[in-house]
Design an enzyme around this catalytic site. Structure first.
Site, mmCIF file in Angstrom:
data_model
loop_
_atom_site.group_PDB
_atom_site.id
_atom_site.type_symbol
_atom_site.label_atom_id
_atom_site.label_comp_id
_atom_site.label_asym_id
_atom_site.label_seq_id
_atom_site.Cartn_x
_atom_site.Cartn_y
_atom_site.Cartn_z
ATOM 1 N N GLU A 80 12.247 -10.324 -41.649
ATOM 2 C CA GLU A 80 13.071 -11.608 -41.949
ATOM 3 C C GLU A 80 14.256 -11.672 -42.657
ATOM 4 O OE1 GLU A 80 9.799 -14.852 -40.154
ATOM 5 O OE2 GLU A 80 9.330 -14.042 -41.994
ATOM 6 N N GLY A 94 7.095 -19.561 -33.078
ATOM 7 C CA GLY A 94 6.668 -19.769 -31.639
ATOM 8 C C GLY A 94 7.223 -20.974 -31.164
ATOM 9 N N MET A 146 4.328 -20.909 -40.026
ATOM 10 C CA MET A 146 3.142 -20.954 -41.030
ATOM 11 C C MET A 146 3.568 -21.030 -42.477
ATOM 12 S SD MET A 146 1.038 -17.654 -39.337
ATOM 13 C CE MET A 146 -0.477 -17.805 -40.221
ATOM 14 N N ASP A 160 8.601 -15.857 -29.990
ATOM 15 C CA ASP A 160 7.402 -15.959 -28.696
ATOM 16 C C ASP A 160 7.116 -17.391 -28.480
ATOM 17 O OD1 ASP A 160 5.979 -15.616 -31.530
ATOM 18 O OD2 ASP A 160 4.817 -17.362 -30.365
HETATM 19 N N1 ADE Z 1 5.548 -17.393 -36.091
HETATM 20 C C1 ADE Z 1 5.970 -16.732 -34.941
HETATM 21 N N2 ADE Z 1 5.311 -17.006 -33.985
HETATM 22 C C2 ADE Z 1 4.236 -17.751 -34.449
HETATM 23 C C3 ADE Z 1 3.280 -18.300 -33.717
HETATM 24 N N3 ADE Z 1 2.987 -18.031 -32.225
HETATM 25 N N4 ADE Z 1 2.428 -19.049 -34.426
HETATM 26 C C4 ADE Z 1 2.744 -19.286 -35.749
HETATM 27 N N5 ADE Z 1 3.436 -18.878 -36.514
HETATM 28 C C5 ADE Z 1 4.220 -18.015 -35.723
#
Ligand code: ADE
Length: 282
Positions: A40, A106, A219, A243
């Site tokens: 990152e 995400g 997170m 994602d």
């Molecule tokens: N960082 C990237 N994708 C994530 C996800 N699906 N859940 C938590 N942190 C993330």
């Protein structure tokens, strides 16, 4: 007499090692840029001029110049505890003018696709609260500094948000090949929620959208925000979607991390360039 001298010495040692306000910026303004892992930060490390590494308690901090601004670039590690620890260390040691967190997330908002950017207009810890048979009730966290309960959502610094808005208009992002074909990345302001869990569950995704109005999940962001708020350092969280936090999340995160990380870092670099330009005008 001896007792008085002893007390004075104790006071001198205490106040020199315990700054009363951890967040006083230094004379030469600097921005700290954090991300959970090295991928990152790849673009930022490459662009860093005059890099100099410093290691504190085993954590590596890269100091240098980015777009003419003094910066410290640092990997926090994944999750809220790592992020909070490194943020506190950063603030105590470097006294930054601001902290910007960059990285992947995400997508919770169904309109978001890999490579899209979410600038956090507010952030909350989705895993802090009360869990009953009825489900999770997210609560604001009592500050260790003020002992007052924070609101559930923390809001970033208004000036950094304005610079992010300007950056969103200025930067040029490349089209991305997604499952649905070629697409130009979108940049939105939205709700970013944080928890110590990688979400790959349509059920949890729907819950985060319904309960918190989340656009993206990650997170670290809200943990960094909490430390910055308590230690009075302006902060901003920028994320790009890797994602959809669903059944395909683990596969998609592998495919899109590099692109998403790069898009988020692009926007952050433009903010840093604007901070440098502002400082030159002073
Ligand atoms: N960082 C990237 N994708 C994530 C996800 N699906 N859940 C938590 N942190 C993330």
């Amino acid at each position: 007499m001896q007792r008085t001298i002893h007390l004075i010495l104790l006071a001198v040692v205490f106040f020199s090692s315990h700054p009363t306000d951890a967040a006083e910026p230094t004379a030469s303004p600097r921005t700290c840029i954090l991300a959970a892992f090295d991928d990152e930060l790849a673009l930022l490390y490459r662009a860093l001029a005059e890099p100099k590494e410093e290691v504190l308690h085993g954590i590596h901090f890269a100091a240098g110049k980015l777009k003419g601004r003094n910066v410290i670039v640092c990997r926090s590690g994944i999750g809220k505890v790592n992020a909070a620890m490194v943020t506190a260390l950063l603030i105590q040691h470097y006294r930054p003018c601001e902290i910007i967190f960059t990285g992947i997330a995400g997508g919770i908002n169904l309109e978001l696709r890999p490579g899209d950017i979410v600038i956090a207009s507010k952030t909350a810890q989705h895993d802090f609260g009360t869990l009953t048979a009825e489900g999770m009730e997210v609560r604001g966290i009592k500050s260790a500094v003020t002992w007052q309960r924070n609101p559930v959502f923390l809001e970033p610094d208004a000036r950094l948000m304005a610079l992010a808005d300007a950056a969103a208009k200025r930067i040029k992002l490349a089209d991305i090949e997604t499952r649905d074909g070629k697409r130009h990345p979108r940049i939105i302001k939205g709700v970013v929620v944080t928890g110590d869990v990688f979400v790959a569950s349509p059920t949890k995704k729907a819950e985060l959208r319904k309960a918190l109005g989340a656009d993206a999940v990650e997170m670290e962001g809200a943990a960094v925000a909490q430390v910055c708020q308590d230690l009075r350092v302006p902060w901003l969280v920028v994320r790009s979607i890797s994602d959809g936090a669903d059944h395909n999340a683990l596969q998609d995160v592998d495919s899109f991390t590099a692109l998403a990380a790069q898009n988020s870092a692009h926007l952050v670099m433009d903010i840093v360039a604007q901070l440098a330009a502002e400082n030159n005008r002073k």
